[in-house]
Write a protein that holds these residues in place. Structure first.
Motif, PDB file in Angstrom:
ATOM      1  N   MET A  18      61.911  -2.036 115.238  1.00  0.00           N
ATOM      2  CA  MET A  18      62.743  -2.881 114.355  1.00  0.00           C
ATOM      3  C   MET A  18      62.493  -4.347 114.698  1.00  0.00           C
ATOM      4  SD  MET A  18      66.815  -2.607 113.691  1.00  0.00           S
ATOM      5  CE  MET A  18      66.561  -1.014 112.938  1.00  0.00           C
ATOM      6  N   THR A  19      62.372  -5.175 113.706  1.00  0.00           N
ATOM      7  CA  THR A  19      62.071  -6.579 113.917  1.00  0.00           C
ATOM      8  C   THR A  19      63.291  -7.315 114.417  1.00  0.00           C
ATOM      9  OG1 THR A  19      62.617  -7.127 111.649  1.00  0.00           O
ATOM     10  CG2 THR A  19      60.330  -6.550 112.105  1.00  0.00           C
ATOM     11  N   ALA A  20      63.069  -8.522 114.930  1.00  0.00           N
ATOM     12  CA  ALA A  20      64.168  -9.297 115.492  1.00  0.00           C
ATOM     13  C   ALA A  20      65.065  -9.883 114.422  1.00  0.00           C
ATOM     14  CB  ALA A  20      63.608 -10.423 116.369  1.00  0.00           C
ATOM     15  N   SER A  21      64.545 -10.064 113.213  1.00  0.00           N
ATOM     16  CA  SER A  21      65.367 -10.656 112.161  1.00  0.00           C
ATOM     17  C   SER A  21      66.361  -9.644 111.632  1.00  0.00           C
ATOM     18  CB  SER A  21      64.477 -11.137 111.015  1.00  0.00           C
ATOM     19  OG  SER A  21      63.772 -10.049 110.480  1.00  0.00           O
ATOM     20  N   LEU A  27      80.212   4.233 116.706  1.00  0.00           N
ATOM     21  CA  LEU A  27      80.138   4.149 118.170  1.00  0.00           C
ATOM     22  C   LEU A  27      78.991   5.002 118.710  1.00  0.00           C
ATOM     23  CD1 LEU A  27      83.911   4.166 119.207  1.00  0.00           C
ATOM     24  CD2 LEU A  27      82.293   2.249 119.298  1.00  0.00           C
ATOM     25  N   ALA A  28      78.798   6.181 118.128  1.00  0.00           N
ATOM     26  CA  ALA A  28      77.669   7.009 118.555  1.00  0.00           C
ATOM     27  C   ALA A  28      76.348   6.310 118.229  1.00  0.00           C
ATOM     28  CB  ALA A  28      77.731   8.369 117.860  1.00  0.00           C
ATOM     29  N   HIS A  29      76.299   5.655 117.086  1.00  0.00           N
ATOM     30  CA  HIS A  29      75.125   4.876 116.684  1.00  0.00           C
ATOM     31  C   HIS A  29      74.842   3.788 117.720  1.00  0.00           C
ATOM     32  CE1 HIS A  29      72.248   3.185 113.880  1.00  0.00           C
ATOM     33  NE2 HIS A  29      72.876   2.020 113.853  1.00  0.00           N
ATOM     34  N   ALA A  30      75.905   3.164 118.218  1.00  0.00           N
ATOM     35  CA  ALA A  30      75.736   2.079 119.190  1.00  0.00           C
ATOM     36  C   ALA A  30      75.368   2.604 120.569  1.00  0.00           C
ATOM     37  CB  ALA A  30      77.031   1.262 119.273  1.00  0.00           C
ATOM     38  N   VAL A  31      76.099   3.612 121.035  1.00  0.00           N
ATOM     39  CA  VAL A  31      75.949   4.059 122.421  1.00  0.00           C
ATOM     40  C   VAL A  31      74.775   5.021 122.586  1.00  0.00           C
ATOM     41  CG1 VAL A  31      77.081   5.246 124.336  1.00  0.00           C
ATOM     42  CG2 VAL A  31      78.395   3.700 122.868  1.00  0.00           C
ATOM     43  N   VAL A  52      86.790  -2.613 108.333  1.00  0.00           N
ATOM     44  CA  VAL A  52      86.431  -1.944 109.585  1.00  0.00           C
ATOM     45  C   VAL A  52      85.154  -2.575 110.105  1.00  0.00           C
ATOM     46  CG1 VAL A  52      85.885   0.259 110.689  1.00  0.00           C
ATOM     47  CG2 VAL A  52      87.450   0.198 108.733  1.00  0.00           C
ATOM     48  N   SER A  53      85.186  -3.007 111.358  1.00  0.00           N
ATOM     49  CA  SER A  53      84.011  -3.643 111.952  1.00  0.00           C
ATOM     50  C   SER A  53      83.744  -3.033 113.328  1.00  0.00           C
ATOM     51  CB  SER A  53      84.229  -5.151 112.085  1.00  0.00           C
ATOM     52  OG  SER A  53      83.167  -5.769 112.776  1.00  0.00           O
ATOM     53  N   VAL A  54      82.502  -2.635 113.559  1.00  0.00           N
ATOM     54  CA  VAL A  54      82.081  -2.127 114.868  1.00  0.00           C
ATOM     55  C   VAL A  54      80.849  -2.927 115.279  1.00  0.00           C
ATOM     56  CG1 VAL A  54      81.347  -0.139 116.223  1.00  0.00           C
ATOM     57  CG2 VAL A  54      82.977   0.171 114.340  1.00  0.00           C
ATOM     58  N   VAL A  55      80.996  -3.697 116.347  1.00  0.00           N
ATOM     59  CA  VAL A  55      79.920  -4.575 116.810  1.00  0.00           C
ATOM     60  C   VAL A  55      79.483  -4.131 118.198  1.00  0.00           C
ATOM     61  CG1 VAL A  55      79.252  -6.953 117.343  1.00  0.00           C
ATOM     62  CG2 VAL A  55      80.888  -6.487 115.486  1.00  0.00           C
ATOM     63  N   SER A  56      78.180  -4.004 118.393  1.00  0.00           N
ATOM     64  CA  SER A  56      77.643  -3.631 119.701  1.00  0.00           C
ATOM     65  C   SER A  56      76.530  -4.589 120.092  1.00  0.00           C
ATOM     66  CB  SER A  56      77.121  -2.190 119.692  1.00  0.00           C
ATOM     67  OG  SER A  56      76.065  -2.053 118.762  1.00  0.00           O
ATOM     68  N   ASP A  57      76.153  -4.540 121.365  1.00  0.00           N
ATOM     69  CA  ASP A  57      75.206  -5.537 121.877  1.00  0.00           C
ATOM     70  C   ASP A  57      73.768  -5.036 121.929  1.00  0.00           C
ATOM     71  OD1 ASP A  57      75.418  -3.692 123.884  1.00  0.00           O
ATOM     72  OD2 ASP A  57      75.914  -5.113 125.479  1.00  0.00           O
ATOM     73  N   ALA A  58      73.435  -4.019 121.143  1.00  0.00           N
ATOM     74  CA  ALA A  58      72.068  -3.498 121.142  1.00  0.00           C
ATOM     75  C   ALA A  58      71.669  -3.119 119.732  1.00  0.00           C
ATOM     76  CB  ALA A  58      71.943  -2.291 122.070  1.00  0.00           C
ATOM     77  N   CYS A  59      70.366  -3.019 119.525  1.00  0.00           N
ATOM     78  CA  CYS A  59      69.824  -2.672 118.210  1.00  0.00           C
ATOM     79  C   CYS A  59      69.019  -1.385 118.347  1.00  0.00           C
ATOM     80  CB  CYS A  59      68.927  -3.795 117.701  1.00  0.00           C
ATOM     81  SG  CYS A  59      68.372  -3.560 116.000  1.00  0.00           S
ATOM     82  N   PRO A  60      69.377  -0.319 117.594  1.00  0.00           N
ATOM     83  CA  PRO A  60      68.694   0.959 117.781  1.00  0.00           C
ATOM     84  C   PRO A  60      67.301   0.960 117.176  1.00  0.00           C
ATOM     85  CG  PRO A  60      70.176   1.121 115.942  1.00  0.00           C
ATOM     86  CD  PRO A  60      70.376  -0.253 116.536  1.00  0.00           C
ATOM     87  N   PRO A  61      66.390   1.746 117.752  1.00  0.00           N
ATOM     88  CA  PRO A  61      65.098   1.937 117.090  1.00  0.00           C
ATOM     89  C   PRO A  61      65.297   2.775 115.847  1.00  0.00           C
ATOM     90  CG  PRO A  61      65.317   3.430 118.950  1.00  0.00           C
ATOM     91  CD  PRO A  61      66.528   2.529 118.977  1.00  0.00           C
ATOM     92  N   GLY A 107      72.460  -7.902 118.184  1.00  0.00           N
ATOM     93  CA  GLY A 107      72.927  -6.537 118.270  1.00  0.00           C
ATOM     94  C   GLY A 107      73.160  -5.943 116.894  1.00  0.00           C
ATOM     95  N   THR A 108      74.070  -4.994 116.823  1.00  0.00           N
ATOM     96  CA  THR A 108      74.318  -4.268 115.577  1.00  0.00           C
ATOM     97  C   THR A 108      75.758  -4.474 115.120  1.00  0.00           C
ATOM     98  OG1 THR A 108      72.702  -2.565 116.172  1.00  0.00           O
ATOM     99  CG2 THR A 108      74.293  -1.992 114.471  1.00  0.00           C
ATOM    100  N   THR A 109      75.919  -4.708 113.833  1.00  0.00           N
ATOM    101  CA  THR A 109      77.249  -4.823 113.235  1.00  0.00           C
ATOM    102  C   THR A 109      77.366  -3.833 112.086  1.00  0.00           C
ATOM    103  OG1 THR A 109      77.481  -7.173 113.789  1.00  0.00           O
ATOM    104  CG2 THR A 109      78.881  -6.312 112.026  1.00  0.00           C
TER     105      THR A 109
END
Length: 245
Positions: A1-4, A165-169, A190-199, A231-233
């Motif tokens: 996945m690209t950085a943008s 959350l499963a998507h994030a963790v 509803v907002s779920v924000v995590s500090d990583a981006c999944p492949p 990350g992911t939102t």
């Protein structure tokens, strides 16, 4: 996945029609009103099926397994030292199997509809999800006292958050996440924000599909954005029926 940042899934509900001149823009066309009624009925039915299945497992299968387990344990105690090694081994194995089956039934029932969701509502149920997460998850509910939401909304939003959350963790390996439930007028954001981006891959795509299904049932909109820097939102905007508290 690209950085943008990139949108994975968005605007999963139908677009609003523009009211022609001379009509009341606040009154939806009959076809739209019928479609909305049908969508809400489908969401209600899906939530009801989940809750009914969980109820049958807890009050039917689970109770029978508890009774069976109790009987097996009593039989083992009654036999005591008088039991032959073969009989004792068979009873001990049956007890272990019954314990495993009971644990599995409880797990399935919780997956269908957790008791905390039924008894206490969406906020406490999402807090329980966060507490069970292997990484720190903060939960914010605004306003902090919103009352109970309709059954369908609570059920599908709960599973939306669970998938996010499963998507994030699990998919992303996130180290932390934040969940926000915000009531704004007749909408729930509803907002779920995590500090990583999944492949990208089957696992991540399947979770996005599951989230999309939850949002579609509620006639809402879903946006999932991801970047290596931010990350992911996951953000969903969901209508709440008028007068629901």
């Amino acid at each position: 996945m690209t950085a943008s940042p990139q949108s994975i899934a968005e605007n999963v509900t139908r677009s609003q029609d523009v009211a022609p001149k001379g009509t009341d823009a606040t009154a939806p066309p009959a076809a739209d009103a019928a479609a909305l009624t049908a969508a809400r009925a489908a969401a209600d039915a899906a939530a009801h099926r989940r809750r009914q299945a969980a109820h049958l497992l807890r009050d039917g299968t689970q109770e029978r397994l508890v009774s069976l387990l109790l009987g097996l344990r009593m039989a083992r105690e009654q036999l005591g030292e008088a039991a032959t090694p073969t009989a004792a081994g068979l009873l001990d194995g049956a007890i272990r199997d019954a314990e495993t089956a009971l644990a599995q039934v409880r797990e399935v029932a919780a997956g269908l509809c957790p008791q905390v969701l039924q008894l206490r509502g969406l906020g406490p149920a999402v807090a329980a999800l966060a507490a069970a997460s292997p990484v720190p998850v903060t939960v914010t509910v605004r306003p902090d006292r919103t009352g109970r939401l309709p059954c369908a909304v609570e059920t599908h939003v709960y599973f939306l958050v669970a998938e996010a959350l499963a998507h994030a963790v699990r998919d992303s390996g996130a180290g932390r996440a934040e969940v926000e439930l915000t009531r704004i007028g007749s909408a729930l954001v509803v907002s779920v924000v995590s500090d990583a981006c999944p492949p990208r891959g089957p696992g991540a795509d399947a979770r996005v599909a599951a989230m999309t299904e939850c949002v579609t049932l509620l006639e809402g909109t879903l946006t999932v954005t991801c970047s290596s820097a931010a990350g992911t939102t996951v953000r969903a905007v969901l209508p709440v029926p008028t007068g629901a508290e």
